[in-house]
Design an enzyme around this catalytic site. Structure first.
Site, PDB file in Angstrom:
ATOM      1  N   ARG A   7       0.824  -1.219   0.000  1.00  0.00           N
ATOM      2  CA  ARG A   7       0.000   0.000   0.000  1.00  0.00           C
ATOM      3  C   ARG A   7       0.853   1.262   0.000  1.00  0.00           C
ATOM      4  NH1 ARG A   7      -1.703   0.909   6.018  1.00  0.00           N
ATOM      5  NH2 ARG A   7      -0.495  -0.704   7.052  1.00  0.00           N
ATOM      6  N   GLU A  55     -19.521   4.689   1.088  1.00  0.00           N
ATOM      7  CA  GLU A  55     -18.932   3.923  -0.014  1.00  0.00           C
ATOM      8  C   GLU A  55     -19.850   3.835  -1.226  1.00  0.00           C
ATOM      9  OE1 GLU A  55     -19.129   2.849   3.115  1.00  0.00           O
ATOM     10  OE2 GLU A  55     -17.047   2.839   3.809  1.00  0.00           O
ATOM     11  N   HIS A 105      -5.878  -3.932   2.953  1.00  0.00           N
ATOM     12  CA  HIS A 105      -6.347  -4.646   4.149  1.00  0.00           C
ATOM     13  C   HIS A 105      -7.234  -5.843   3.814  1.00  0.00           C
ATOM     14  CE1 HIS A 105      -4.805  -0.877   5.633  1.00  0.00           C
ATOM     15  NE2 HIS A 105      -4.871  -1.298   6.876  1.00  0.00           N
ATOM     16  N   ASP A 113      -7.498  -6.664  14.024  1.00  0.00           N
ATOM     17  CA  ASP A 113      -8.846  -6.102  13.837  1.00  0.00           C
ATOM     18  C   ASP A 113      -9.918  -7.191  13.783  1.00  0.00           C
ATOM     19  OD1 ASP A 113      -8.304  -3.453  14.010  1.00  0.00           O
ATOM     20  OD2 ASP A 113      -8.082  -3.127  11.847  1.00  0.00           O
TER      21      ASP A 113
END
Lengths: 313, 276
Positions: A7, A55, A105, A113
């Site tokens: 990333r 989104e 991710h 997470d």
């Protein structure tokens, strides 16, 4: 072996591409400091749109920008893009416009997470949409090469799956990504391991260990999931007879499924799939999770030996 | 109606109404109710407000219209045919295999800016087009037509937030408030309360008109274009099925064509008898 963040490479590369192409615009949904599009936002604030945690409208607006001639990049975490399946399908793919989804991710390497953030179904979801192409880069070098290719050569929708963790650099600096082409990282004659993303470096380690068991394994990177390299799959099926697939994704609808489909149609051989077995992820350190879900190096070795030793019908 | 320009547009709308009935009757399916409610507005937009040239449909400086309520395809297709984007004869291919005229609005049809059909997406697309217009310092206006049932989609409110954030003064949203959706009346399916107050609170310049008064609507567009920095949202109060007696305010005709020859002829007769 050095490891680099995919990333971070995305953030750097999209800025470079932005210098050259003033029609590149980038949209994000309140995750730009994690997806690294914030780098583009700092350099080109007038071409960066933080759409908030929205989104669905982000994806439709991306289509509107593309319909107006922009080269559009959309980023968020992979899991959150999935809520916009229908916007991707209708606003972007049915219109067949120049929107690139570069998500980060993905997979279980999100780690702590936990399951809510660890998407392992996305490659299947995206691959099912007409006009959409799907790429899972293996390292930072391939990430940059894919991005250059997308901007310079393509005008249709793509899904690029990146991760949170750094990955080992496996490609040479002059490597050039070719859509629909696989890359053989290790040749072998007894069995082929098709892998992508994090599982390529694991498969290479597994291949070394397999040698001590007298098994000569070929390892091939299938970063281009759609279109897939049918030719290489069939060639390996003919030459090595047996196939193992390994991916940081569900065994359903990722490369395990795709490879099985290709060989079933044209040259049936045994295929054993390694991946998430119809289960949600879990909190934990990312590299611990591979062992927990039986996706570590030793699991690839074990599955490969099973595949190698199993009687042919 | 006493203004000659308005009268001309009224007659265009009448012609389009007939085409809508012919299309859905010929296809034996389609959405007449919401097409008849929006057609006066569409006629005014395409024959007075919108800067678009059928002989140069990709002109970068053209105005854009996104039909977010993509089931109103008979309305948009008939107006585009009347405007000269393609021959009227093609309209009878509506919903048939090997015709370009897909059941819901499709970009392959000349004059169509974006495919639509799943509610809640077209407004987002229009927001993207308006962002591009501001970035490019272009002078075009982007129009988006949404339904009132469509407000039930959360993505509409996401797009309203973005319109405010980016001060999309080049965006005009028209809501076809016909009070009816597929399963019944909007007040029963999902009551929206005070739409004007809600959209105003989202930072938009809100106007309200009779959506069948061509003159009133045209005046509202003039006002919207002078809205300063805010995007505009026109609440157009309309009647679902407007112009066909048995279709008016009847949820059945959201998605059903005239049932038989008798209904078909009655529809055409009703439309012929409409007075400005």
């Amino acid at each position: 072996m050095t490891s680099e963040s995919l990333r971070d490479k995305y953030g750097e590369t999209i800025v470079k591409l932005g210098e050259k192409h003033n029609d590149i615009v980038v949209l994000d949904a309140d995750l730009s400091s994690s997806t690294k599009t914030s780098m583009f936002g700092k350099r080109f604030p007038e071409r960066f749109f933080n759409m908030g945690i929205s989104e669905q409208s982000m994806v439709s607006s991306a289509a509107g920008l593309a319909l107006s001639g922009k080269k559009v990049f959309v980023s968020t975490f992979a899991v959150f893009l999935m809520r916009t399946y229908e916007q991707i399908r209708q606003s972007v793919c049915y219109n067949n416009v120049n929107v690139k989804f570069v998500v980060t991710h993905a997979g279980i390497t999100v780690g702590e997470d936990g399951a809510t953030h660890q998407i392992v179904e996305d490659v299947g979801i995206m691959s099912g949409i007409p006009n959409m192409k799907v790429i899972v880069p293996v390292d930072s070098i391939e990430t940059a090469s894919v991005l250059n290719y997308l901007v310079e050569e393509t005008t249709t929708p793509y899904y690029i799956r990146l991760t949170r963790e750094k990955f080992p650099v496996l490609n040479e600096p002059d490597y050039e990504f070719k859509e629909g082409k696989s890359v053989t990282f290790r040749d072998g004659k007894d069995l082929t391991i098709f892998a992508n993303g994090s599982m390529v470096s694991f498969s290479l380690q597994a291949a070394e260990e397999l040698r001590t068991h007298g098994v000569d394994a070929r390892v091939i990177n299938l970063s281009s999931v759609k279109p897939i390299d049918r030719e290489a799959i069939l060639k390996s099926a003919r030459e090595t007879g047996k196939i193992v697939t390994a991916e940081e994704h569900s065994i359903y609808n990722g490369i395990g499924s795709r490879v099985s489909e290709v060989v079933s149609e044209d040259y049936p051989v045994m295929v054993k799939r390694l991946g998430m077995r119809d289960t949600f992820g879990k909190s934990g350190k990312s590299w611990e999770l591979f062992d927990y879900f039986h996706m570590g190096v030793q699991d690839i070795v074990k599955l490969s030996l099973e595949c190698f030793r199993e009687d042919k019908r | 109606m006493n203004n000659e320009a308005d009268l001309k547009i009224f007659e265009k709308a009448r012609e389009a109404r007939k085409l809508i009935i012919e299309m859905v009757y010929s296809a034996k399916s389609g959405h007449p109710g919401g097409s008849l409610s929006i057609i006066d507005i569409l006629a005014d937009l395409y024959f007075r407000e919108i800067n678009i040239d059928p002989t140069n449909p990709n002109d970068p400086s053209r105005d854009r219209l996104v039909m977010s309520k993509g089931h109103a395809s008979p309305a948009l297709y008939s107006i585009l045919a009347l405007k000269g984007f393609f021959p009227k004869e093609l309209l009878l291919g509506f919903r048939r295999l090997n015709s370009k005229l897909e059941g819901h609005v499709h970009r392959g049809v000349p004059g169509v800016e974006s495919s639509t059909g799943s509610l809640g997406q077209g407004l987002g697309i229009a927001v993207g087009m308006a962002l591009a217009g501001l970035m490019d310092k272009a002078n075009y206006t982007v129009y988006a037509i949404i339904g009132d049932g469509e407000l039930e989609e959360g993505s509409i409110w996401e797009s309203l937030m973005a319109g405010n954030k980016y001060s999309l003064k080049n965006l005009i949203v028209i809501m076809d408030k016909n009070n009816v959706q597929l399963d019944g009346f909007t007040k029963d399916i999902m009551p929206m309360g005070d739409i004007r107050a809600k959209v105003s609170a989202f930072g938009w310049n809100v106007l309200e008109v009779d959506g069948h008064s061509i003159h009133e609507f045209s005046e509202a567009i003039k006002t919207a274009k002078k809205s300063g920095k805010s995007p505009s949202f026109i609440i157009a109060n309309t009647i679902k099925g407007k112009g066909v007696s048995y279709m008016e305010n009847n949820p059945k005709y959201h998605g059903s064509p005239p049932a038989d020859e008798k209904e078909y002829e009655l529809a055409l007769r009703d439309i012929e008898r409409m007075v400005p």
